[in-house]
Design a protein around this motif. Sequence first.
Motif, PDB file in Angstrom:
ATOM      1  N   SER A   1      31.980 -14.126  52.852  1.00 31.08           N
ATOM      2  CA  SER A   1      30.621 -14.249  52.325  1.00 31.08           C
ATOM      3  C   SER A   1      30.171 -12.950  51.666  1.00 31.08           C
ATOM      4  CB  SER A   1      29.651 -14.632  53.448  1.00 31.08           C
ATOM      5  OG  SER A   1      29.692 -13.673  54.488  1.00 31.08           O
TER       6      SER A   1
ATOM      7  N   SER B   1      34.307 -17.928  44.642  1.00 25.05           N
ATOM      8  CA  SER B   1      33.337 -18.873  45.189  1.00 25.05           C
ATOM      9  C   SER B   1      32.081 -18.852  44.341  1.00 25.05           C
ATOM     10  CB  SER B   1      32.996 -18.507  46.636  1.00 25.05           C
ATOM     11  OG  SER B   1      31.955 -19.338  47.136  1.00 25.05           O
ATOM     12  N   ARG B   2      31.469 -20.013  44.208  1.00 27.34           N
ATOM     13  CA  ARG B   2      30.237 -20.126  43.426  1.00 27.34           C
ATOM     14  C   ARG B   2      28.993 -19.838  44.274  1.00 27.34           C
ATOM     15  NH1 ARG B   2      31.777 -25.944  42.087  1.00 27.34           N
ATOM     16  NH2 ARG B   2      33.604 -25.421  43.329  1.00 27.34           N
ATOM     17  N   ASP B   3      29.196 -19.697  45.598  1.00 27.54           N
ATOM     18  CA  ASP B   3      28.022 -19.508  46.470  1.00 27.54           C
ATOM     19  C   ASP B   3      28.353 -18.608  47.649  1.00 27.54           C
ATOM     20  OD1 ASP B   3      28.273 -22.765  48.176  1.00 27.54           O
ATOM     21  OD2 ASP B   3      29.699 -21.132  47.920  1.00 27.54           O
ATOM     22  N   ASN B   4      29.065 -17.528  47.395  1.00 21.75           N
ATOM     23  CA  ASN B   4      29.388 -16.534  48.430  1.00 21.75           C
ATOM     24  C   ASN B   4      30.101 -17.160  49.624  1.00 21.75           C
ATOM     25  OD1 ASN B   4      28.090 -14.413  46.989  1.00 21.75           O
ATOM     26  ND2 ASN B   4      26.111 -15.125  47.743  1.00 21.75           N
TER      27      ASN B   4
ATOM     28  N   ARG C   1      29.911 -19.898  51.016  1.00 26.33           N
ATOM     29  CA  ARG C   1      29.146 -20.712  51.964  1.00 26.33           C
ATOM     30  C   ARG C   1      29.644 -22.137  51.990  1.00 26.33           C
ATOM     31  NH1 ARG C   1      22.795 -19.041  52.058  1.00 26.33           N
ATOM     32  NH2 ARG C   1      23.092 -16.813  52.407  1.00 26.33           N
TER      33      ARG C   1
END
Length: 115
Positions: free
Chosen positions: A51, A69-72, A74
């Motif tokens: 993350s 990753s597009r969202d850290n 998550r």
Amino acid sequence: QVQLVESGGGLVQFGGSLRLSCAASGSISRIMGWYRQAPGKQRELVAVITSGGSTNYADSVKGRFTVSSRDNARNTVDLQMNSLNGEDTAVYYCYADTLRYGARWGQGTQVTVSS
């Protein structure tokens, strides 16, 4: 429960490229990544991302594969695979270290590199 849905596997020629994607639902994660298992071999780490954006790669894929990753990390993780060779042929599994349920795996997607 957590569900990991993978996409992007298939057949590619030697030296070609593929992109794998994985989307998780049910819990956010702190680490996501990819493992693979070739016939007759143990499952092995390919690449993971945290993350915080830290990444770790198997020596055999460094410089050829990129995890992102597009969202850290998550809920999503992608794997860009370039310069593929026969040793990359395997079933690729999405992995998530989820906050609520711990380690979870996708169902696997086949990557086959033809010469």
